[in-house]
Design an enzyme around this catalytic site. Structure first.
Site, short mmCIF file in Angstrom:
data_model
loop_
_atom_site.label_atom_id
_atom_site.label_comp_id
_atom_site.label_asym_id
_atom_site.label_seq_id
_atom_site.Cartn_x
_atom_site.Cartn_y
_atom_site.Cartn_z
N THR A 67 1.11 -1.64 0.13
CA THR A 67 0.12 0.23 0.46
C THR A 67 0.76 0.66 0.15
OG1 THR A 67 -2.03 0.84 1.16
CG2 THR A 67 -0.10 -0.02 2.23
N LYS A 71 3.42 1.72 -4.02
CA LYS A 71 2.65 0.84 -4.72
C LYS A 71 3.68 1.41 -5.55
CE LYS A 71 -1.60 1.06 -3.49
NZ LYS A 71 -3.58 1.59 -3.11
N ASN A 92 -0.19 -3.47 -6.00
CA ASN A 92 -0.81 -3.88 -5.57
C ASN A 92 -0.71 -4.95 -4.53
OD1 ASN A 92 -2.47 -4.72 -6.84
ND2 ASN A 92 -3.73 -4.59 -4.69
N ALA A 134 -6.40 12.67 -10.47
CA ALA A 134 -4.94 12.38 -10.98
C ALA A 134 -4.31 11.95 -10.50
CB ALA A 134 -4.42 13.28 -11.81
N GLY A 135 -4.39 11.08 -9.35
CA GLY A 135 -3.56 10.70 -8.16
C GLY A 135 -3.35 8.75 -8.79
N GLY A 136 -2.84 8.36 -7.76
CA GLY A 136 -2.33 7.33 -8.22
C GLY A 136 -3.95 6.16 -8.24
N LEU A 246 -15.12 6.59 -5.82
CA LEU A 246 -13.30 5.39 -4.95
C LEU A 246 -13.71 5.54 -3.51
CD1 LEU A 246 -13.50 5.23 -7.76
CD2 LEU A 246 -10.66 5.41 -7.25
#
Ligand code: NDP
Length: 476
Positions: A67, A71, A92, A134-136, A246
């Protein structure tokens, strides 16, 4: 579960790891699958990532989850990567490969979200999609959209350079990967645009299409900051047909509320969390997890995330739900709701009148409506439920979401003795009421048992002891 010489170890590496739900998911699966494996979190410092992966392999650890914040950096420690993980740029899940002397890296976050949307009946093929963030996580969402053959993906972020970087990477992948189909390529060629279009978040109103499918992949709205949504303009929400947040805590985020208030369908992504775990577990153990076990683990996960503090009492009439419920609520300083009384108050008539005038289906649907409402709003409450409530599948799963479900049982004779003189039970206002009780108990017991987390016998008539039993089960 017995831990013995054959027990396998699985771990999570990251920093921090203290609040992870993964041990609960995986240990619950091992318990239910009867597989002797144990899952534990490992807090790893940045400089120790390579040594941790090597050490895990040498210790014969079967697999690992990875995590934040490793990652991406863990990828350099692995002899082989699954193609999707390589293209997304994040791993992950590590799966032990004896023949390679190391672990293979997968991205089951993306696979988990894909399985969730398939299960929720959301088809992305040919659709215009908006991804917020626009993150992971957004990288994985965009990749999944390409796999699912969307027509066009608007990628909106506060920091536009990050959206531009993901768009450049993903458009290159889309061009190079044959499996990203003809269909979406033709669509792209027709309107001369690339598949992924980066935009500043503030430019959202320049998206002119309607019927949008939107993925919310920022951290805005996460508990405890539940009063915020990443965009708050109703005009934007009117264009949304389906939205997936999410974030799964709270269960109904402000983003989701704004979608439903404007006529769209909204989902959180708790199932993404579930399925990334299920898929990892299947990879480690090389076994398919049956759907009924997945459902049980999901119910346990929901209880763990949302509703540890509600208590739901189910059972046949006369099993003691109201007496026990009132006493529990008083002793634990909780609120008390009798669902039948609540429905009567809402409907403005007696349950017997609803049954006679509108039919049983209408009554069960009313039960579903109130449970859906309770699921998102009620905390710290003991529920005493109508005897037939768990019979409808939808109600059964809502009850499990709302709280820990205690099934109060008693023998047919005890039930009969308790209720035989009652005048307001329509079921008993007929001949052979003992036989009626026996028949209904036979019919209903499987439903009660399948919903119950814990079964408590009330034959003794000592309801004070029943309350103590429940408190003991709750470790109170
Ligand atoms: P990152 O930290 O990598 O990205 C965070 C994103 O949120 C960035 O796009 C960032 O924009 C944006 N953001 C943060 N603060 C603001 C703000 N004040 N205004 C506008 N935008 C903001 O996180 P992840 O990508 O890993 O995770 C994103 C969300 O997805 C999290 O809430 C996480 O809990 C959830 N998630 C859920 C999973 C599940 O299983 N359901 C799995 C993984 C993640 P900027 O780039 O401008 O900083």
């Amino acid at each position: 579960m017995e831990i013995n010489g054959k027990t396998r170890l699985i771990g999570l590496m990251g920093n921090p790891v203290e609040h992870t739900l993964s041990p609960m998911i995986h240990n619950e699966m091992s318990e239910r699958m009867g597989i002797s494996s144990v899952y534990v979190p490992f807090k790893v410092e940045e400089q120790g990532v390579t040594a941790a992966v090597r050490g895990a392999y040498e210790l014969n650890i079967l697999g690992m989850n990875v995590t934040v914040p490793y990652k991406n950096s863990v990828m350099g420690c692995l002899p082989v990567l699954d193609e999707a993980a390589r293209q997304i740029g994040a791993v992950n899940t590590l799966v032990r490969m004896e023949e390679l002397g190391g672990y293979k890296g997968y991205n089951t976050d993306m696979m988990g979200l894909r399985r969730q949307i398939q299960e929720d009946g959301i088809s992305l093929q040919g659709e215009t999609v908006v991804v917020l963030g626009a993150g992971g996580a957004a990288r994985a969402v965009v990749y999944m959209c390409l796999l699912e053959e969307t027509k066009k993906i608007y990628l909106l972020n506060r920091t536009i350079t990050k959206a531009e970087q993901i768009a450049a990477d993903m458009n290159r992948i889309a061009e190079q990967t044959i499996s990203f189909t003809k269909n979406s390529k033709e669509d792209r060629e027709q309107d001369g645009k690339q598949a992924v279009i980066p935009m500043a978040l503030s430019d959202y109103s320049s998206i002119l299409e309607e019927n949008l499918i939107v993925f919310q992949a920022t951290s805005i709205g996460l508990s405890p900051n539940i009063d915020h949504a990443i965009l708050e303009d109703t005009k934007f929400y009117k264009k949304i047909r389906v939205g997936v947040d999410l974030i799964y805590n709270p269960a109904n985020t402000k983003f989701m509320q704004m979608i439903t208030a404007n006529g769209g369908q909204a989902y959180n992504a708790l199932k993404m969390l579930l399925y990334q775990g299920v898929i990892a577990y299947e990879l480690w153990h090389n076994k398919k997890i049956p759907q009924d076990i997945i459902q049980d683990v999901y119910a346990a996960l929901k209880r763990n995330v949302y509703s540890k503090d509600n208590i739901v009492l189910i059972g046949f009439m006369g099993s003691g739900k109201t007496t026990v419920g009132l006493r529990l609520a008083r002793e634990l300083d909780m609120d008390f709701i009798d669902t039948d009384a609540y429905i009567e108050e809402q409907a403005g008539k007696k349950i017997s009148e609803i049954f006679n005038e509108d039919g049983e289906d209408t009554f069960r649907n009313l039960e579903t409506e109130v449970l859906m409402n309770f699921r998102n709003t009620v905390k710290n409450t003991v529920f005493s439920t109508g005897g037939g409530m768990p019979l409808k599948k939808e109600n059964a799963s809502l009850l499990k979401e709302i709280g820990t479900v205690f099934y109060l049982t008693a023998s047919n004779q005890v039930i009969y003795d308790r209720v035989k003189n009652s005048v307001n039970r329509p079921l008993l206002q007929r001949e052979n009421s003992y036989e009626t009780i026996c028949e209904l108990m036979r019919e209903r017991t499987p439903s009660y048992e399948s919903v119950a987390d814990i079964v408590v016998n009330t034959n003794s008539n000592h309801f004070k002891e029943v309350v103590e039993d429940i408190k003991k089960e709750l470790k109170l």
